[in-house]
Design a protein around this motif. Sequence first.
Motif, PDB file in Angstrom:
ATOM      1  N   MET A   1       0.658  -1.267   0.039  1.00 52.01           N
ATOM      2  CA  MET A   1      -0.092  -0.160   0.122  1.00 52.01           C
ATOM      3  C   MET A   1       1.006   1.207  -0.062  1.00 52.01           C
ATOM      4  SD  MET A   1      -3.671  -0.751   0.971  1.00 52.01           S
ATOM      5  CE  MET A   1      -4.188   0.202   2.076  1.00 52.01           C
ATOM      6  N   SER A   2       0.742   1.952  -0.955  1.00 50.95           N
ATOM      7  CA  SER A   2       1.686   3.072  -1.177  1.00 50.95           C
ATOM      8  C   SER A   2       0.484   4.251  -1.483  1.00 50.95           C
ATOM      9  CB  SER A   2       2.328   3.364  -2.222  1.00 50.95           C
ATOM     10  OG  SER A   2       3.396   2.239  -2.281  1.00 50.95           O
ATOM     11  N   HIS A   3       0.631   5.276  -0.284  1.00 50.07           N
ATOM     12  CA  HIS A   3      -0.266   6.649  -0.321  1.00 50.07           C
ATOM     13  C   HIS A   3      -0.089   7.277  -1.908  1.00 50.07           C
ATOM     14  CE1 HIS A   3      -1.417  10.788   0.442  1.00 50.07           C
ATOM     15  NE2 HIS A   3      -2.313  10.451   0.681  1.00 50.07           N
ATOM     16  N   THR A   4      -1.295   7.661  -2.360  1.00 53.03           N
ATOM     17  CA  THR A   4      -1.078   7.990  -3.959  1.00 53.03           C
ATOM     18  C   THR A   4      -1.933   9.397  -4.044  1.00 53.03           C
ATOM     19  OG1 THR A   4      -0.704   5.728  -4.589  1.00 53.03           O
ATOM     20  CG2 THR A   4      -1.568   7.344  -6.371  1.00 53.03           C
ATOM     21  N   ILE A   5      -1.275  10.439  -4.553  1.00 50.75           N
ATOM     22  CA  ILE A   5      -2.036  11.565  -4.879  1.00 50.75           C
ATOM     23  C   ILE A   5      -2.437  11.514  -6.333  1.00 50.75           C
ATOM     24  CG2 ILE A   5      -1.891  13.907  -4.494  1.00 50.75           C
ATOM     25  CD1 ILE A   5       0.041  13.761  -2.282  1.00 50.75           C
ATOM     26  N   LEU A   6      -3.575  11.858  -6.672  1.00 48.57           N
ATOM     27  CA  LEU A   6      -4.192  11.851  -8.121  1.00 48.57           C
ATOM     28  C   LEU A   6      -4.014  13.363  -8.272  1.00 48.57           C
ATOM     29  CD1 LEU A   6      -5.084  10.840 -10.740  1.00 48.57           C
ATOM     30  CD2 LEU A   6      -7.521  10.632  -9.391  1.00 48.57           C
ATOM     31  N   LEU A   7      -3.453  14.088  -9.264  1.00 51.22           N
ATOM     32  CA  LEU A   7      -3.514  15.391  -9.906  1.00 51.22           C
ATOM     33  C   LEU A   7      -4.330  15.587 -11.157  1.00 51.22           C
ATOM     34  CD1 LEU A   7       0.130  16.098  -8.882  1.00 51.22           C
ATOM     35  CD2 LEU A   7      -1.732  16.707  -7.494  1.00 51.22           C
ATOM     36  N   ILE A   8      -5.152  16.321 -11.059  1.00 47.27           N
ATOM     37  CA  ILE A   8      -6.174  16.252 -12.624  1.00 47.27           C
ATOM     38  C   ILE A   8      -6.296  17.713 -12.790  1.00 47.27           C
ATOM     39  CG2 ILE A   8      -8.479  15.936 -13.643  1.00 47.27           C
ATOM     40  CD1 ILE A   8      -8.689  13.569 -12.010  1.00 47.27           C
ATOM     41  N   GLN A   9      -6.245  18.071 -14.125  1.00 46.55           N
ATOM     42  CA  GLN A   9      -6.888  19.284 -14.836  1.00 46.55           C
ATOM     43  C   GLN A   9      -7.601  18.905 -15.846  1.00 46.55           C
ATOM     44  OE1 GLN A   9      -3.965  22.379 -15.427  1.00 46.55           O
ATOM     45  NE2 GLN A   9      -5.190  23.631 -16.497  1.00 46.55           N
ATOM     46  N   SER A  10      -8.947  19.114 -15.798  1.00 48.02           N
ATOM     47  CA  SER A  10      -9.858  18.843 -16.581  1.00 48.02           C
ATOM     48  C   SER A  10      -9.949  19.544 -18.063  1.00 48.02           C
ATOM     49  CB  SER A  10     -11.344  18.369 -16.070  1.00 48.02           C
ATOM     50  OG  SER A  10     -11.665  19.640 -15.489  1.00 48.02           O
ATOM     51  N   GLY A  11      -9.777  20.859 -17.476  1.00 44.63           N
ATOM     52  CA  GLY A  11      -9.784  21.842 -18.970  1.00 44.63           C
ATOM     53  C   GLY A  11      -8.310  22.748 -19.080  1.00 44.63           C
TER      54      GLY A  11
ATOM     55  N   GLU B   1      -9.645   7.036 -23.964  1.00 46.23           N
ATOM     56  CA  GLU B   1      -9.731   8.331 -24.756  1.00 46.23           C
ATOM     57  C   GLU B   1     -10.143   9.404 -23.892  1.00 46.23           C
ATOM     58  OE1 GLU B   1     -12.812   9.986 -28.069  1.00 46.23           O
ATOM     59  OE2 GLU B   1     -12.506   7.776 -27.996  1.00 46.23           O
ATOM     60  N   PHE B   2     -11.069   9.445 -22.659  1.00 48.43           N
ATOM     61  CA  PHE B   2     -11.371  10.315 -21.747  1.00 48.43           C
ATOM     62  C   PHE B   2      -9.941  10.610 -21.104  1.00 48.43           C
ATOM     63  CE2 PHE B   2     -11.887  10.933 -17.133  1.00 48.43           C
ATOM     64  CZ  PHE B   2     -13.001  12.135 -17.056  1.00 48.43           C
ATOM     65  N   ILE B   3      -9.270   9.775 -20.580  1.00 47.04           N
ATOM     66  CA  ILE B   3      -7.842  10.038 -20.022  1.00 47.04           C
ATOM     67  C   ILE B   3      -6.918  11.107 -20.987  1.00 47.04           C
ATOM     68  CG2 ILE B   3      -5.501   9.201 -19.250  1.00 47.04           C
ATOM     69  CD1 ILE B   3      -7.548   7.008 -17.980  1.00 47.04           C
ATOM     70  N   ASP B   4      -6.956  10.771 -22.184  1.00 49.10           N
ATOM     71  CA  ASP B   4      -6.364  11.622 -23.081  1.00 49.10           C
ATOM     72  C   ASP B   4      -6.817  12.722 -23.451  1.00 49.10           C
ATOM     73  OD1 ASP B   4      -4.410   9.492 -23.408  1.00 49.10           O
ATOM     74  OD2 ASP B   4      -5.414   8.656 -25.319  1.00 49.10           O
ATOM     75  N   HIS B   5      -8.031  13.203 -23.122  1.00 42.57           N
ATOM     76  CA  HIS B   5      -8.577  14.688 -23.534  1.00 42.57           C
ATOM     77  C   HIS B   5      -8.220  15.209 -22.146  1.00 42.57           C
ATOM     78  CE1 HIS B   5     -10.146  12.726 -27.029  1.00 42.57           C
ATOM     79  NE2 HIS B   5      -9.950  13.781 -27.596  1.00 42.57           N
ATOM     80  N   LEU B   6      -7.975  14.881 -20.983  1.00 37.59           N
ATOM     81  CA  LEU B   6      -7.994  15.459 -20.079  1.00 37.59           C
ATOM     82  C   LEU B   6      -6.801  16.421 -20.236  1.00 37.59           C
ATOM     83  CD1 LEU B   6      -8.171  13.190 -17.015  1.00 37.59           C
ATOM     84  CD2 LEU B   6      -9.755  15.017 -17.620  1.00 37.59           C
ATOM     85  N   SER B   7      -6.711  17.790 -19.766  1.00 32.91           N
ATOM     86  CA  SER B   7      -5.615  18.680 -20.057  1.00 32.91           C
ATOM     87  C   SER B   7      -4.284  18.322 -19.357  1.00 32.91           C
ATOM     88  CB  SER B   7      -5.695  20.316 -19.558  1.00 32.91           C
ATOM     89  OG  SER B   7      -6.745  20.689 -20.497  1.00 32.91           O
ATOM     90  N   ASP B   8      -4.316  17.626 -18.021  1.00 34.01           N
ATOM     91  CA  ASP B   8      -3.216  17.122 -17.245  1.00 34.01           C
ATOM     92  C   ASP B   8      -3.713  16.243 -16.342  1.00 34.01           C
ATOM     93  OD1 ASP B   8      -0.468  16.636 -16.696  1.00 34.01           O
ATOM     94  OD2 ASP B   8      -0.559  18.371 -15.245  1.00 34.01           O
ATOM     95  N   LEU B   9      -3.025  14.940 -16.149  1.00 31.12           N
ATOM     96  CA  LEU B   9      -3.414  13.851 -15.224  1.00 31.12           C
ATOM     97  C   LEU B   9      -1.904  13.214 -14.950  1.00 31.12           C
ATOM     98  CD1 LEU B   9      -5.350  11.991 -14.121  1.00 31.12           C
ATOM     99  CD2 LEU B   9      -4.933  10.630 -16.022  1.00 31.12           C
ATOM    100  N   SER B  10      -1.745  13.158 -13.521  1.00 35.84           N
ATOM    101  CA  SER B  10      -0.428  12.540 -12.920  1.00 35.84           C
ATOM    102  C   SER B  10      -0.686  11.901 -11.606  1.00 35.84           C
ATOM    103  CB  SER B  10       0.655  13.586 -13.006  1.00 35.84           C
ATOM    104  OG  SER B  10       0.489  14.587 -12.173  1.00 35.84           O
TER     105      SER B  10
END
Length: 104
Positions: free
Chosen positions: A1-11, A59-68
Motif C-alpha cells: 500500500m503506497s499513498h497516492t495523490i491524483l492530480l487532474i486538470q480537466s480543462g 480516450e477520456f484520459i487522453d482528453h484531460l489537460s493534465d493527469l498525473s
Amino acid sequence: MSHTILLIQSGSRPETRTYSDYESVNECMEGICKIYEIHLKKLNPNVSSISYDMSELFEFIDHLSDLSCLVFQRNTRTYTPFNRIWIKQKIYDVLRRQANVQQQ
C-alpha cells in the motif's frame, strides 16, 4: 500500500485543477474509473445503467489537460511522479485482475 495523490486538470483553465488522495495505487486507479463514470452519468442523466470499454476510458484520459500521480516511496520517504501512460497501464492491470476474478 503506497499513498497516492491524483492530480487532474480537466480543462485548459487553472481552476479546473483538482487532487484526490488514496491509500494505494489500485484505489487511485479505481478512483479514476469512478471519475469517468460520474462524467458519463452527467452526459447521460436519463440512462439507468452505464457501460463503457477501456478504449473509451483511455480516450477520456487522453482528453484531460493534465493527469498525473504522485506515489509515496517508503524507502526514500518521497513521492515519485507518474504520467498518464503509466496510469493507463495501471488501470489496465487493475481492470484485467477484476475481470479475471469475475470469471472464476
